[in-house]
Scaffold this active site. Structure first.
Site, PDB file in Angstrom:
ATOM      1  N   GLY A  10       0.833  -1.192   0.000  1.00 50.79           N
ATOM      2  CA  GLY A  10       0.000   0.000   0.000  1.00 50.79           C
ATOM      3  C   GLY A  10       0.869   1.244   0.000  1.00 50.79           C
ATOM      4  O   GLY A  10       2.090   1.179  -0.202  1.00 50.79           O
ATOM      5  N   TYR A  49      -1.059   3.273  -5.689  1.00 50.52           N
ATOM      6  CA  TYR A  49      -1.065   3.997  -4.420  1.00 50.52           C
ATOM      7  C   TYR A  49      -0.157   5.229  -4.387  1.00 50.52           C
ATOM      8  O   TYR A  49      -0.427   6.173  -3.643  1.00 50.52           O
ATOM      9  CB  TYR A  49      -0.662   3.050  -3.279  1.00 50.52           C
ATOM     10  N   LYS A 106      -0.860   0.655  12.817  1.00 50.96           N
ATOM     11  CA  LYS A 106      -1.352   1.516  13.894  1.00 50.96           C
ATOM     12  C   LYS A 106      -2.781   1.125  14.221  1.00 50.96           C
ATOM     13  O   LYS A 106      -3.735   1.661  13.651  1.00 50.96           O
ATOM     14  CB  LYS A 106      -1.221   2.982  13.482  1.00 50.96           C
ATOM     15  N   LYS A 191      -4.113   8.379  17.566  1.00 52.60           N
ATOM     16  CA  LYS A 191      -4.100   9.604  16.756  1.00 52.60           C
ATOM     17  C   LYS A 191      -5.025   9.475  15.549  1.00 52.60           C
ATOM     18  O   LYS A 191      -5.583  10.474  15.077  1.00 52.60           O
ATOM     19  CB  LYS A 191      -2.680   9.954  16.338  1.00 52.60           C
ATOM     20  N   THR A 248      -1.600  14.065  11.445  1.00 48.06           N
ATOM     21  CA  THR A 248      -2.837  13.367  11.099  1.00 48.06           C
ATOM     22  C   THR A 248      -4.043  14.286  11.163  1.00 48.06           C
ATOM     23  O   THR A 248      -4.956  14.193  10.333  1.00 48.06           O
ATOM     24  CB  THR A 248      -3.039  12.164  12.042  1.00 48.06           C
TER      25      THR A 248
END
Length: 333
Positions: A10, A49, A106, A191, A248
């Site tokens: 990805g 991607y 994550k 996050k 983020t």
């Protein structure tokens, strides 16, 4: 410098493979689809991607996990967090017995409430000295464009963290080493959920005061849970904590913030998901993190309300209204 397998083609897996190749390593990238691997090998580009980014010759791709893992000194795991278990169940037998395992993921696993390093340990039998995590402000497109960035690599064995630090250090990518695996993983997971909440606020038309309030209180509740499960609170003030959270929550390149914006604009989770090629990890992990907080007796109101929104139990307007109308408490982490 090293033979490295990156399991996941990805955007982030490919960008990190580029970082490793720039640092002088030979990288084999595993991708699920043979046609994507062919494009990477033939055109030196992940057109799916990271279109327009030329990949170094040191990166090759294969759809065969055994081929990718053969002889690897370091194995980097870069699949969606909720797919790690099923993938590792088939990959474990091919992972070299002395390879260092590095998680780019994550998330917290649904059902078990395990962090990714814990899932890796369970399925591979690797000890903590062989498991590391990378976290920080890592927007894949910027990393792939070789814009200057810093990050954190954490392993309970400091010497292993420092070894990995050298393998990742390139002209544009500066890793720092530490031993707080728990803090790095939790900060990276939470996050994304806070990013969803900020995106909702943006989608509703709110400004910087609202965003800053959610970011700051989101960091505070993440640190509370971190301390409860054994993290170093200082971690949340650094690159893996505040650094990753700011990126983020602030960048339109963040899939979690963008996903939240669309929710705030009135789209359903299903509608946004159908339009989105890549996984917004916060959508997958908000329920498991909310449950983990309750298990540990920690209040995480933003995470709890985002989980309710994703489950269809709250509207975006109700999410913000309920957060603001909660009983005021002294300023504290």
């Amino acid at each position: 410098m090293a033979q490295i397998a990156v399991m996941g083609a990805g955007s982030w897996g490919t960008a990190f493979a580029l970082v490793l190749a720039d640092a002088g390593n030979d990288v084999r990238l595993w991708g699920r689809r043979p046609e994507l691997c062919d494009t990477i090998n033939d055109k030196h580009e992940n057109s799916e991607y990271l279109p327009g980014v030329e990949l170094p010759e040191a990166i090759s791709a294969t759809p065969d996990p055994a081929d990718a893992l053969a002889g690897a000194e370091v194995v980097v795991l870069a699949v969606p967090s909720q797919q790690l278990r099923s993938n590792l169940e088939s990959w474990a037998e091919h992972i070299p017995a002395d390879a260092i395992l590095v998680s780019l993921m994550k998330g917290v696993e649904l059902g078990t409430h395990k962090r990714m390093s814990e899932v890796i340990a369970e399925l591979t039998g690797a000890g903590p000295e062989r498991i590391a995590v990378v976290s920080g402000p890592n927007l894949a497109r910027e990393i792939a464009n070789r814009e200057p960035a810093a990050s954190v690599v954490a392993c309970e064995d400091q010497s292993v963290a420092e070894h990995l630090q050298k393998l990742m250090h390139s002209a544009a990518f500066r890793p720092y080493s530490m031993t707080d695996v728990v803090g790095c993983e939790l900060a990276g997971t939470a996050k994304n959920i806070i990013g969803l909440a900020v995106g909702v606020c943006v989608g509703l038309g709110f400004g910087d005061n609202t965003k800053a309030s959610v970011i700051t209180r989101g960091l505070a509740e993440t640190a509370r849970l971190g301390v409860a499960i054994g993290a170093d609170p200082v971690t949340f003030m650094g690159l893996a904590g505040m650094g990753d959270l700011v990126a983020t929550c602030s960048s339109p390149l963040s899939r979690n913030r963008t996903f939240g914006e669309k929710l705030g604009e009135g789209m359903s989770v299903e509608e946004v998901t159908s339009q989105t090629r890549q996984v917004a990890e916060g959508v997958k992990s908000c329920q498991s993190v909310s449950e983990l907080a309750k298990i540990n007796g920690v209040e995480m109101p933003i995470v709890e309300h985002v989980a309710a929104l994703v489950a269809g139990e709250l509207s975006p307007d109700e999410l913000v209204r309920r957060l603001i109308s909660r009983q005021a408490k002294p300023e504290t982490v």
